[in-house]
Design an enzyme around this catalytic site. Sequence first.
Site, PDB file in Angstrom:
ATOM      1  N   ASP A 160       1.907 -42.265 -44.163  1.00  0.00           N
ATOM      2  CA  ASP A 160       0.844 -43.054 -43.585  1.00  0.00           C
ATOM      3  C   ASP A 160      -0.106 -42.180 -42.875  1.00  0.00           C
ATOM      4  O   ASP A 160      -1.169 -42.672 -42.620  1.00  0.00           O
ATOM      5  CB  ASP A 160       1.363 -44.341 -42.736  1.00  0.00           C
ATOM      6  CG  ASP A 160       2.041 -43.792 -41.581  1.00  0.00           C
ATOM      7  OD1 ASP A 160       2.509 -42.554 -41.453  1.00  0.00           O
ATOM      8  OD2 ASP A 160       2.688 -44.716 -40.784  1.00  0.00           O
ATOM      9  N   ARG A 161       0.215 -41.118 -42.681  1.00  0.00           N
ATOM     10  CA  ARG A 161      -0.728 -40.242 -41.990  1.00  0.00           C
ATOM     11  C   ARG A 161      -1.446 -39.159 -42.839  1.00  0.00           C
ATOM     12  O   ARG A 161      -1.081 -38.871 -44.146  1.00  0.00           O
ATOM     13  CB  ARG A 161      -0.279 -39.311 -40.804  1.00  0.00           C
ATOM     14  CG  ARG A 161       0.425 -40.094 -39.578  1.00  0.00           C
ATOM     15  CD  ARG A 161       0.679 -39.054 -38.567  1.00  0.00           C
ATOM     16  NE  ARG A 161       1.122 -40.237 -37.316  1.00  0.00           N
ATOM     17  CZ  ARG A 161       1.257 -39.800 -36.166  1.00  0.00           C
ATOM     18  NH1 ARG A 161       1.171 -38.158 -36.018  1.00  0.00           N
ATOM     19  NH2 ARG A 161       1.656 -40.286 -35.368  1.00  0.00           N
TER      20      ARG A 161
ATOM     21  N   SER B  74       8.998 -41.751 -39.336  1.00  0.00           N
ATOM     22  CA  SER B  74       7.476 -41.016 -39.432  1.00  0.00           C
ATOM     23  C   SER B  74       7.304 -39.688 -39.521  1.00  0.00           C
ATOM     24  O   SER B  74       7.856 -38.916 -40.348  1.00  0.00           O
ATOM     25  CB  SER B  74       6.363 -41.640 -38.386  1.00  0.00           C
ATOM     26  OG  SER B  74       5.032 -41.432 -38.601  1.00  0.00           O
ATOM     27  N   HIS B  75       6.539 -39.063 -38.758  1.00  0.00           N
ATOM     28  CA  HIS B  75       6.509 -37.662 -38.738  1.00  0.00           C
ATOM     29  C   HIS B  75       7.459 -36.880 -37.830  1.00  0.00           C
ATOM     30  O   HIS B  75       7.280 -35.482 -37.823  1.00  0.00           O
ATOM     31  CB  HIS B  75       4.869 -37.301 -38.065  1.00  0.00           C
ATOM     32  CG  HIS B  75       4.865 -38.108 -36.616  1.00  0.00           C
ATOM     33  ND1 HIS B  75       4.584 -39.351 -36.422  1.00  0.00           N
ATOM     34  CD2 HIS B  75       5.051 -37.548 -35.447  1.00  0.00           C
ATOM     35  CE1 HIS B  75       4.617 -39.577 -35.321  1.00  0.00           C
ATOM     36  NE2 HIS B  75       4.878 -38.593 -34.745  1.00  0.00           N
TER      37      HIS B  75
ATOM     38  N   ASP C 183       6.593 -40.355 -43.744  1.00  0.00           N
ATOM     39  CA  ASP C 183       6.422 -41.834 -44.503  1.00  0.00           C
ATOM     40  C   ASP C 183       5.264 -41.873 -45.047  1.00  0.00           C
ATOM     41  O   ASP C 183       5.077 -43.050 -45.667  1.00  0.00           O
ATOM     42  CB  ASP C 183       6.760 -42.796 -43.475  1.00  0.00           C
ATOM     43  CG  ASP C 183       5.899 -43.033 -42.265  1.00  0.00           C
ATOM     44  OD1 ASP C 183       5.412 -41.911 -42.011  1.00  0.00           O
ATOM     45  OD2 ASP C 183       5.648 -44.099 -42.116  1.00  0.00           O
TER      46      ASP C 183
ATOM     47  N   LYS D 155      -1.674 -47.749 -42.138  1.00  0.00           N
ATOM     48  CA  LYS D 155      -2.241 -46.636 -42.342  1.00  0.00           C
ATOM     49  C   LYS D 155      -1.813 -46.069 -43.791  1.00  0.00           C
ATOM     50  O   LYS D 155      -0.777 -46.238 -44.007  1.00  0.00           O
ATOM     51  CB  LYS D 155      -2.527 -45.763 -41.360  1.00  0.00           C
ATOM     52  CG  LYS D 155      -1.333 -45.235 -40.941  1.00  0.00           C
ATOM     53  CD  LYS D 155      -1.506 -44.388 -39.527  1.00  0.00           C
ATOM     54  CE  LYS D 155       0.016 -43.955 -38.866  1.00  0.00           C
ATOM     55  NZ  LYS D 155       0.215 -44.653 -37.362  1.00  0.00           N
TER      56      LYS D 155
ATOM     57  N   ASP E 226       2.253 -37.300 -43.888  1.00  0.00           N
ATOM     58  CA  ASP E 226       3.640 -36.935 -43.033  1.00  0.00           C
ATOM     59  C   ASP E 226       4.721 -37.488 -43.694  1.00  0.00           C
ATOM     60  O   ASP E 226       4.843 -38.088 -44.814  1.00  0.00           O
ATOM     61  CB  ASP E 226       3.224 -37.993 -41.721  1.00  0.00           C
ATOM     62  CG  ASP E 226       3.435 -39.257 -41.583  1.00  0.00           C
ATOM     63  OD1 ASP E 226       2.943 -39.659 -42.908  1.00  0.00           O
ATOM     64  OD2 ASP E 226       3.670 -39.863 -40.862  1.00  0.00           O
TER      65      ASP E 226
END
Length: 542
Positions: free
Chosen positions: A280-281, A112-113, A278, A375, A276
């Site tokens: 999703d944010r 992710s982030h 990947d 998300k 982010d």
Amino acid sequence: MIKTVPTTPYGDQKPGTSGLRKKVPVFQQANYAENFIQAIFDSLEDFAGKTLVIGGDGRFYNREVIQIAIKMAAANGFGRVLVGRGGILSTPAASNVIRKYKAFGGIVLSASHNPGGPTEDFGIKYNIGNGGPAPEKVTDAIFARTKSIDAYRIADVADINLDAEGTQDVAGMTVTVIDPVADYAELMAELFDFDAIRALISGGFTVTFDAMSAVTGPYAKEILENRLGAAKGSVLNFVPLPDFGGHHPDPNLVHAKELYETMMGPDAPDFGAASDGDGDRNLIIGKGIFVTPSDSLAMLAANAHLAPGYAKGLAGIARSMPTSGAADRVAEKLGIGLYETPTGWKFFGNLLDAGLATICGEESAGTGSNHVREKDGLWAVLLWLNILAVRRESVIDIARQHWTTYGRNYYSRHDYEEVDSEAANGLMTALRDQFGTLPGKSFGALTVETADDFSYHDPVDGSVSNNQGVRILFEGGSRVVFRLSGTGTSGATLRVYIERFEPDTARHDLDTQAVLADLIAVADEIAGIRARTGRDEPSVIT
Ligand code: G1P
Ligand code: ZN
């Protein structure tokens, strides 16, 4: 061509809220990734001949693990693998591909982030056929299997060419390398009025999007610049890099500081956003205004009907418990359900599948809807743009009108990162020990109403999740929430969420930290944050 390789368990492969997250050198240990992937396959049933989707955010070690996963999928009996070109699929795009092609499930490689690179973070997550993260019963089974694993199966073949779209054979299994962007862009064009957004932009509305050298670069370039006509150069840092250019690909006010400063400056474009590692944010900043994720959820929900994909209205709104109550007021006004879930996107899956909720969000910059089961950063950006294209008002005007109608939930999150784990656990235990004594107790003008640990009863499958965060509610609706992060890779991260509802429309432009100062002080008094963590201030304030 199929090899069975003996192996021994590592014992530390417990998937957290977002899959298995470890440092790259941990994943590089002999058989480490193989053990976990085999444990995933061993925990699934009836997938012979079916389709598996594989993709990742392009971070360091992505390509290596993709090759391993494809060869293991072949050896374990999958019929077909769909993999993004270059091993790339953003998390929401992977969710879409799983759903669109009715795959059995998918393996998403991402942390992710979190930063990427040879000594930074990596992750493996399994998503089920609805496109969403595996539920706890699946991740528990995977963890259990990692502890007893004694062999894995892998096809002993040459590496797959990940850079050419088209179909290849791997030990009798078909591998199709797909365009990572096309299916996703098509879905966005169905949900949103691209003509209206194009008209807004061609009328002079300016946009800047920071892809943070992470996975959304190619998606944002194609959609914002090529399809919606934003000027070339509107998408910044659009080439996904294995180390994200050395940055934290986390779209918050610390790591996307430059974007924030641009948006607060005299030459700010009309709309700024970021996503982010990947994809999703999201971070949403209008000219002169940062929209908190909690507010963004509420504002998107209140205006979603302006986009074609949501023209029929929303079935309900779901938010994680620490997310502010701003969305609750919208749900109340719309006369629809509001669901409060534990932190982590997986809890929204059942509500979306059952048609109880249409839009979901978390205070941690995650917003999304029933279009996928993750998300979705760019989705939030496009929904905002669609709303702006219809309303033809600025972000700041839309926000102010929203607060005038619904009141404002002043909200902030304070993170204490890489705290000693024992100290962090001690702090949580000490908080729980005060549940009996806190109610009725006053701290200056603030009186505690209730203190408890959030526990969630899933209305769809009846499952119960306990210990999901300590909540201290004060008379008048203010609250402080404490929980420990489930996604960190070193030490513990304490998250403190602070919220105050302000109904007075004359008090809508105050400084958030100042409005929350007394609650922040009381949080420290009750939890002993400074004393227990040895920190004078949070590492990150959002
Ligand atoms: C964090 C966020 C949470 C989000 C998760 C995955 O988890 O707080 O909302 O779902 O990342 O992106 P945490 O580290 O708090 O457990
Ligand atoms: Zn992410």
